[in-house]
Design a protein around this motif. Structure first.
Motif, PDB file in Angstrom:
ATOM      1  N   VAL A  51      -0.335 -10.997  -0.886  1.00 39.56           N
ATOM      2  CA  VAL A  51      -1.279 -12.209  -1.218  1.00 39.56           C
ATOM      3  C   VAL A  51      -2.305 -11.676  -2.455  1.00 39.56           C
ATOM      4  CG1 VAL A  51      -3.129 -13.996  -0.740  1.00 39.56           C
ATOM      5  CG2 VAL A  51      -0.944 -13.986   0.532  1.00 39.56           C
ATOM      6  N   ILE A  52      -3.092 -10.435  -1.986  1.00 41.89           N
ATOM      7  CA  ILE A  52      -3.991  -9.940  -2.793  1.00 41.89           C
ATOM      8  C   ILE A  52      -3.175  -9.371  -4.094  1.00 41.89           C
ATOM      9  CG2 ILE A  52      -5.424  -7.658  -3.160  1.00 41.89           C
ATOM     10  CD1 ILE A  52      -6.189  -7.958  -0.104  1.00 41.89           C
ATOM     11  N   ILE A  53      -1.973  -8.615  -3.787  1.00 40.96           N
ATOM     12  CA  ILE A  53      -1.254  -8.096  -5.109  1.00 40.96           C
ATOM     13  C   ILE A  53      -1.049  -9.210  -5.973  1.00 40.96           C
ATOM     14  CG2 ILE A  53       0.754  -7.079  -5.777  1.00 40.96           C
ATOM     15  CD1 ILE A  53       0.363  -5.340  -3.350  1.00 40.96           C
ATOM     16  N   ASN A  54      -0.475 -10.448  -5.460  1.00 46.21           N
ATOM     17  CA  ASN A  54       0.019 -11.438  -5.935  1.00 46.21           C
ATOM     18  C   ASN A  54      -0.850 -12.348  -6.566  1.00 46.21           C
ATOM     19  OD1 ASN A  54       2.749 -10.911  -5.758  1.00 46.21           O
ATOM     20  ND2 ASN A  54       2.882 -12.026  -3.820  1.00 46.21           N
ATOM     21  N   SER A  55      -2.174 -12.112  -6.351  1.00 43.99           N
ATOM     22  CA  SER A  55      -3.445 -12.661  -7.042  1.00 43.99           C
ATOM     23  C   SER A  55      -3.735 -12.317  -8.437  1.00 43.99           C
ATOM     24  CB  SER A  55      -4.714 -12.878  -6.040  1.00 43.99           C
ATOM     25  OG  SER A  55      -5.377 -11.302  -6.004  1.00 43.99           O
ATOM     26  N   PHE A  56      -3.120 -11.432  -8.809  1.00 43.24           N
ATOM     27  CA  PHE A  56      -3.460 -10.728 -10.165  1.00 43.24           C
ATOM     28  C   PHE A  56      -2.473 -11.509 -11.294  1.00 43.24           C
ATOM     29  CE2 PHE A  56      -5.151  -7.346  -7.646  1.00 43.24           C
ATOM     30  CZ  PHE A  56      -6.231  -6.930  -8.366  1.00 43.24           C
ATOM     31  N   LYS A  62       2.802  -7.167 -11.650  1.00 42.11           N
ATOM     32  CA  LYS A  62       3.898  -6.280 -11.550  1.00 42.11           C
ATOM     33  C   LYS A  62       3.520  -4.790 -11.736  1.00 42.11           C
ATOM     34  CE  LYS A  62       6.683  -9.516 -14.765  1.00 42.11           C
ATOM     35  NZ  LYS A  62       7.460  -9.701 -15.646  1.00 42.11           N
ATOM     36  N   ILE A  63       2.515  -4.420 -12.183  1.00 37.67           N
ATOM     37  CA  ILE A  63       2.235  -3.044 -12.292  1.00 37.67           C
ATOM     38  C   ILE A  63       1.732  -2.683 -10.977  1.00 37.67           C
ATOM     39  CG2 ILE A  63       0.143  -1.419 -13.125  1.00 37.67           C
ATOM     40  CD1 ILE A  63       0.097  -3.037 -15.752  1.00 37.67           C
ATOM     41  N   LEU A  64       0.828  -3.345 -10.071  1.00 36.10           N
ATOM     42  CA  LEU A  64       0.608  -3.212  -8.915  1.00 36.10           C
ATOM     43  C   LEU A  64       1.961  -2.854  -7.986  1.00 36.10           C
ATOM     44  CD1 LEU A  64      -2.555  -5.041  -8.010  1.00 36.10           C
ATOM     45  CD2 LEU A  64      -2.474  -2.773  -8.334  1.00 36.10           C
ATOM     46  N   LYS A  65       2.708  -3.860  -7.946  1.00 40.53           N
ATOM     47  CA  LYS A  65       3.782  -3.790  -7.268  1.00 40.53           C
ATOM     48  C   LYS A  65       4.808  -2.743  -7.482  1.00 40.53           C
ATOM     49  CE  LYS A  65       4.494  -9.023  -6.708  1.00 40.53           C
ATOM     50  NZ  LYS A  65       5.450 -10.005  -7.089  1.00 40.53           N
ATOM     51  N   MET A  66       5.004  -2.272  -8.743  1.00 42.03           N
ATOM     52  CA  MET A  66       5.873  -1.066  -8.879  1.00 42.03           C
ATOM     53  C   MET A  66       5.155   0.071  -8.575  1.00 42.03           C
ATOM     54  SD  MET A  66       7.234  -2.756 -12.778  1.00 42.03           S
ATOM     55  CE  MET A  66       8.614  -1.871 -13.144  1.00 42.03           C
ATOM     56  N   LYS A  67       3.948   0.202  -8.897  1.00 39.35           N
ATOM     57  CA  LYS A  67       3.289   1.444  -8.514  1.00 39.35           C
ATOM     58  C   LYS A  67       3.001   1.706  -7.131  1.00 39.35           C
ATOM     59  CE  LYS A  67      -0.052   4.597  -9.548  1.00 39.35           C
ATOM     60  NZ  LYS A  67       0.634   6.198  -9.479  1.00 39.35           N
ATOM     61  N   TYR A  68       2.601   0.647  -6.330  1.00 40.94           N
ATOM     62  CA  TYR A  68       2.278   0.999  -5.022  1.00 40.94           C
ATOM     63  C   TYR A  68       3.400   0.316  -3.910  1.00 40.94           C
ATOM     64  CZ  TYR A  68      -1.900   2.245  -7.119  1.00 40.94           C
ATOM     65  OH  TYR A  68      -2.881   3.196  -8.002  1.00 40.94           O
ATOM     66  N   ILE A  69       4.116  -0.586  -4.230  1.00 45.24           N
ATOM     67  CA  ILE A  69       5.092  -0.915  -3.466  1.00 45.24           C
ATOM     68  C   ILE A  69       6.248  -0.066  -3.610  1.00 45.24           C
ATOM     69  CG2 ILE A  69       6.366  -2.841  -2.524  1.00 45.24           C
ATOM     70  CD1 ILE A  69       3.950  -4.738  -2.896  1.00 45.24           C
TER      71      ILE A  69
END
Length: 118
Positions: A51-56, A62-69
């Motif tokens: 939810v935190i990641i998707n709040s951006f 996309k950057i957060l998901k691709m980098k950290y997930i």
């Protein structure tokens, strides 16, 4: 790396382990139920992180998901999204600044709540 992102990665590893553990046919019924309960709690927590990641905004998310997930490098992210590496690196830095501010606010709030309960 930001603390909560490290926590997310640790949580993700724990979820994989618990799923694997559930395949052990030597677990007693009690152990199976306890493991399933732990897994359910970890999955709920993982959703809270998402939810935190998707709040951006779209690109930030996309950057957060691709980098950290997904564990991709910033150069690979830039290539895949069709952006210049420097642009993605700057966007990532801006996202991390926002997250650090959020962490400070959250920590202050937790401390305030802790002090109120004394």
């Amino acid at each position: 790396m930001n603390l909560w992102i490290g926590d997310y990665l640790e949580l993700s590893n724990e979820i994989h382990y618990l799923k694997f553990k559930l395949t052990d046919d030597q677990l007693t019924t009690k152990q199976h139920k306890e493991t399933q309960l732990k897994l359910d709690k970890r999955l709920k927590r993982e959703n809270e992180f998402k939810v935190i990641i998707n709040s951006f905004e779209d690109l930030e998310s996309k950057i957060l998901k691709m980098k950290y997930i997904e564990g991709m490098t910033l150069s690979k992210i830039a290539e895949e999204l069709g952006y210049n590496y420097n642009y993605i690196a700057n966007e990532h830095a801006a996202i991390m600044k926002i997250i650090k501010k959020f962490d400070v606010i959250y920590s202050n709030l937790e401390e305030h709540i802790k002090n109120q309960s004394r």
